[in-house]
Design a protein around this motif. Structure first.
Motif, PDB file in Angstrom:
ATOM      1  N   GLN A 132       0.809  -1.222   0.000  1.00 29.06           N
ATOM      2  CA  GLN A 132       0.000   0.000   0.000  1.00 29.06           C
ATOM      3  C   GLN A 132       0.840   1.269   0.000  1.00 29.06           C
ATOM      4  N   TYR A 133       1.936   1.267   0.762  1.00 31.70           N
ATOM      5  CA  TYR A 133       2.710   2.499   0.951  1.00 31.70           C
ATOM      6  C   TYR A 133       4.079   2.496   0.255  1.00 31.70           C
ATOM      7  N   ASP A 134       4.520   1.336  -0.194  1.00 33.05           N
ATOM      8  CA  ASP A 134       5.835   1.220  -0.826  1.00 33.05           C
ATOM      9  C   ASP A 134       6.929   1.791   0.081  1.00 33.05           C
ATOM     10  N   ILE A 135       6.872   1.392   1.350  1.00 32.82           N
ATOM     11  CA  ILE A 135       7.851   1.822   2.345  1.00 32.82           C
ATOM     12  C   ILE A 135       8.739   0.638   2.693  1.00 32.82           C
ATOM     13  N   LYS A 136      10.000   0.894   2.864  1.00 36.03           N
ATOM     14  CA  LYS A 136      10.974  -0.160   3.102  1.00 36.03           C
ATOM     15  C   LYS A 136      10.718  -0.910   4.406  1.00 36.03           C
ATOM     16  N   ARG A 137      10.767  -2.224   4.314  1.00 39.97           N
ATOM     17  CA  ARG A 137      10.678  -3.053   5.511  1.00 39.97           C
ATOM     18  C   ARG A 137      12.091  -3.384   5.993  1.00 39.97           C
ATOM     19  N   TYR A 138      12.363  -3.061   7.244  1.00 38.40           N
ATOM     20  CA  TYR A 138      13.656  -3.398   7.840  1.00 38.40           C
ATOM     21  C   TYR A 138      13.520  -4.707   8.615  1.00 38.40           C
ATOM     22  N   THR A 139      14.484  -5.564   8.477  1.00 45.15           N
ATOM     23  CA  THR A 139      14.477  -6.833   9.214  1.00 45.15           C
ATOM     24  C   THR A 139      15.370  -6.762  10.444  1.00 45.15           C
ATOM     25  N   SER A 140      16.036  -5.653  10.622  1.00 39.82           N
ATOM     26  CA  SER A 140      16.864  -5.420  11.802  1.00 39.82           C
ATOM     27  C   SER A 140      16.373  -4.168  12.517  1.00 39.82           C
ATOM     28  N   ALA A 141      15.989  -4.317  13.779  1.00 37.52           N
ATOM     29  CA  ALA A 141      15.504  -3.174  14.551  1.00 37.52           C
ATOM     30  C   ALA A 141      16.580  -2.108  14.680  1.00 37.52           C
ATOM     31  N   GLU A 142      17.802  -2.532  14.941  1.00 40.03           N
ATOM     32  CA  GLU A 142      18.893  -1.574  15.120  1.00 40.03           C
ATOM     33  C   GLU A 142      19.187  -0.820  13.826  1.00 40.03           C
ATOM     34  N   GLU A 143      19.086  -1.506  12.704  1.00 38.40           N
ATOM     35  CA  GLU A 143      19.336  -0.858  11.414  1.00 38.40           C
ATOM     36  C   GLU A 143      18.327   0.253  11.162  1.00 38.40           C
ATOM     37  N   LEU A 144      17.064   0.002  11.499  1.00 35.49           N
ATOM     38  CA  LEU A 144      16.038   1.030  11.320  1.00 35.49           C
ATOM     39  C   LEU A 144      16.296   2.213  12.254  1.00 35.49           C
ATOM     40  N   ILE A 145      16.643   1.924  13.497  1.00 36.28           N
ATOM     41  CA  ILE A 145      16.914   2.988  14.466  1.00 36.28           C
ATOM     42  C   ILE A 145      18.059   3.883  13.991  1.00 36.28           C
ATOM     43  N   LEU A 146      19.100   3.274  13.454  1.00 37.73           N
ATOM     44  CA  LEU A 146      20.259   4.045  12.989  1.00 37.73           C
ATOM     45  C   LEU A 146      19.949   4.882  11.748  1.00 37.73           C
ATOM     46  N   ALA A 147      18.869   4.530  11.029  1.00 42.73           N
ATOM     47  CA  ALA A 147      18.543   5.228   9.774  1.00 42.73           C
ATOM     48  C   ALA A 147      17.626   6.431   9.964  1.00 42.73           C
ATOM     49  N   VAL A 148      17.173   6.676  11.202  1.00 45.31           N
ATOM     50  CA  VAL A 148      16.162   7.719  11.417  1.00 45.31           C
ATOM     51  C   VAL A 148      16.565   8.691  12.535  1.00 45.31           C
ATOM     52  N   ASP A 149      15.751   9.755  12.657  1.00 48.45           N
ATOM     53  CA  ASP A 149      15.921  10.719  13.750  1.00 48.45           C
ATOM     54  C   ASP A 149      15.054  10.342  14.951  1.00 48.45           C
ATOM     55  N   ALA A 150      13.929   9.701  14.662  1.00 48.17           N
ATOM     56  CA  ALA A 150      12.970   9.375  15.721  1.00 48.17           C
ATOM     57  C   ALA A 150      12.224   8.104  15.352  1.00 48.17           C
ATOM     58  N   ILE A 151      11.668   7.446  16.374  1.00 50.07           N
ATOM     59  CA  ILE A 151      10.877   6.235  16.121  1.00 50.07           C
ATOM     60  C   ILE A 151       9.509   6.349  16.769  1.00 50.07           C
ATOM     61  N   ASP A 152       8.568   5.640  16.194  1.00 53.61           N
ATOM     62  CA  ASP A 152       7.193   5.548  16.696  1.00 53.61           C
ATOM     63  C   ASP A 152       6.941   4.072  16.993  1.00 53.61           C
ATOM     64  N   ILE A 153       6.732   3.748  18.271  1.00 58.08           N
ATOM     65  CA  ILE A 153       6.593   2.350  18.689  1.00 58.08           C
ATOM     66  C   ILE A 153       5.129   1.994  18.912  1.00 58.08           C
ATOM     67  N   VAL A 154       4.598   1.120  18.065  1.00 54.63           N
ATOM     68  CA  VAL A 154       3.230   0.627  18.190  1.00 54.63           C
ATOM     69  C   VAL A 154       3.291  -0.898  18.213  1.00 54.63           C
ATOM     70  N   ALA A 155       4.348  -1.404  18.811  1.00 61.07           N
ATOM     71  CA  ALA A 155       4.562  -2.846  18.943  1.00 61.07           C
ATOM     72  C   ALA A 155       3.929  -3.335  20.232  1.00 61.07           C
ATOM     73  N   PRO A 156       3.832  -4.650  20.455  1.00 62.22           N
ATOM     74  CA  PRO A 156       3.302  -5.174  21.715  1.00 62.22           C
ATOM     75  C   PRO A 156       4.051  -4.596  22.924  1.00 62.22           C
ATOM     76  N   THR A 157       3.327  -4.408  24.022  1.00 57.49           N
ATOM     77  CA  THR A 157       3.882  -3.775  25.221  1.00 57.49           C
ATOM     78  C   THR A 157       5.152  -4.468  25.715  1.00 57.49           C
ATOM     79  N   THR A 158       5.197  -5.781  25.592  1.00 50.88           N
ATOM     80  CA  THR A 158       6.347  -6.529  26.089  1.00 50.88           C
ATOM     81  C   THR A 158       7.643  -6.174  25.355  1.00 50.88           C
ATOM     82  N   LEU A 159       7.531  -5.547  24.191  1.00 53.89           N
ATOM     83  CA  LEU A 159       8.715  -5.190  23.408  1.00 53.89           C
ATOM     84  C   LEU A 159       9.121  -3.717  23.586  1.00 53.89           C
ATOM     85  N   HIS A 160       8.291  -2.927  24.257  1.00 52.50           N
ATOM     86  CA  HIS A 160       8.535  -1.489  24.361  1.00 52.50           C
ATOM     87  C   HIS A 160       9.905  -1.165  24.943  1.00 52.50           C
ATOM     88  N   PHE A 161      10.234  -1.789  26.071  1.00 53.12           N
ATOM     89  CA  PHE A 161      11.477  -1.436  26.759  1.00 53.12           C
ATOM     90  C   PHE A 161      12.692  -1.728  25.894  1.00 53.12           C
TER      91      PHE A 161
END
Length: 327
Positions: free
Chosen positions: A45-74
């Motif tokens: 729908q959006y043609d947005i890149k899917r990252y398979t590494s959480a750290e790789e995505l974090i390093l590629a941005v200025d900020a993150i929006d977390i809408v993952a399960p609560t157990t993964l927030h920390f």
């Protein structure tokens, strides 16, 4: 341009994504979600890149929006903070109190923007009371929802009631003296329905009922204070104020009532509720806080205070003691 990465593209994550992709000065760089079905639908729908590494995505941005399960927030928050990234995280901010304490400390040390998604703060019905002096001495809340397996990874306290806990704590300018609670697990392994009484040192009492096994939806809060009653309907976006008439109430609908101490005139006011998208508003404020270096509207301490009270409630329910005193 603020580069943002999204963690979690389930039901709520897709709603966040739809807002972020249409937001000025924001670029959604990519998303992380281990669920292939969620990922495929978003990529198509959006043609947005899917990252398979959480750290790789974090390093590629200025900020993150977390809408993952609560157990993964920390885990995600800690990784982002240690890399100096700004964070928007859905409520509850973490799964445990210890995780919450650690995040508050890390945020203070890292000097990053950290906003918790307590979206009801931005509900138009609640915003309509901005500027009105709220000093409630009794609060009655009902938040009822139909059963939905989504969200049952946590109790109804952390899933639904935490919205109202946050609102109550933001309104009542006092510390808690006592909490009483009861709850029952009906459809899941954690409480699905609960009633809680929170007593404050200033004399205010809040009675909260939350259920996710109801036949109808309801999200209402009633505030009772000296000479006034305030009703907030978070679901239907309506607000009403019924109070003793003052000179400022000229032109409003009034009603005369005979009492033992003489006639009283009641003024009824329905403040203008400006329709807006609460999720979009909270995300825009998060963006603005980063770009303009201004405080976020719901910070880590706000999120932790709501989380702490929620866990105190859960402890009372789990232990079956029903009540506790605080000093």
């Amino acid at each position: 341009m603020l580069k943002i990465g999204l963690f979690g593209v389930g039901h709520l994550g897709k709603i966040h994504l739809s807002q972020l992709t249409n937001m000025k000065d924001v670029e959604v760089v990519g998303f992380f979600d281990p669920n292939d079905s969620n990922a495929s639908s978003v990529h198509d729908q959006y043609d947005i890149k899917r990252y398979t590494s959480a750290e790789e995505l974090i390093l590629a941005v200025d900020a993150i929006d977390i809408v993952a399960p609560t157990t993964l927030h920390f885990q995600i928050c800690e990784m982002a903070i240690r890399n100096g990234k700004h964070i928007f995280v859905e409520k509850p901010m973490t799964n445990t109190i210890d995780e919450g304490k650690t995040l508050v400390k890390l945020v203070e040390e890292a000097n990053v923007k950290f906003q918790v998604g307590h979206v009801e703060r931005f509900n138009p019905a609640f915003l309509a009371l901005k500027g009105y002096q709220l000093k409630p001495m009794f609060i009655e809340v009902h938040r009822l929802a139909e059963f939905n397996p989504r969200g049952t990874d946590v109790s109804v306290i952390l899933d639904l009631m935490i919205h109202d806990i946050d609102i109550v704590l933001s309104i009542v300018k006092s510390t808690i003296s006592r909490i009483s609670a009861s709850g029952v697990a009906v459809m899941s392994d954690t409480p699905d329905i609960a009633n809680v009484r929170i007593e404050f040192h200033n004399g205010c009492v809040a009675n909260l009922t939350s259920s996710r096994i109801s036949l109808k939806k309801m999200r209402k809060m009633r505030l009772f204070q000296k000479d006034a009653y305030i009703g907030i309907d978070f679901l239907d976006k309506k607000t009403e104020i019924i109070k003793l008439k003052t000179p400022e109430d000229e032109g409003k609908f009034t009603l005369d009532i005979a009492t033992n101490s003489g006639k009283k005139t009641i003024a009824i006011d329905n403040p203008e509720v400006k329709q807006s998208n609460a999720i979009r508003m909270e995300l825009e404020l998060f963006r603005d806080s980063i770009l303009n270096n201004t405080p976020v509207p719901v910070n880590a301490i706000d999120g932790f205070q709501a989380l702490e009270v929620a866990h105190q409630i859960l402890n009372k329910i789990n232990k079956g003691q029903g009540s506790s005193d605080q000093q």
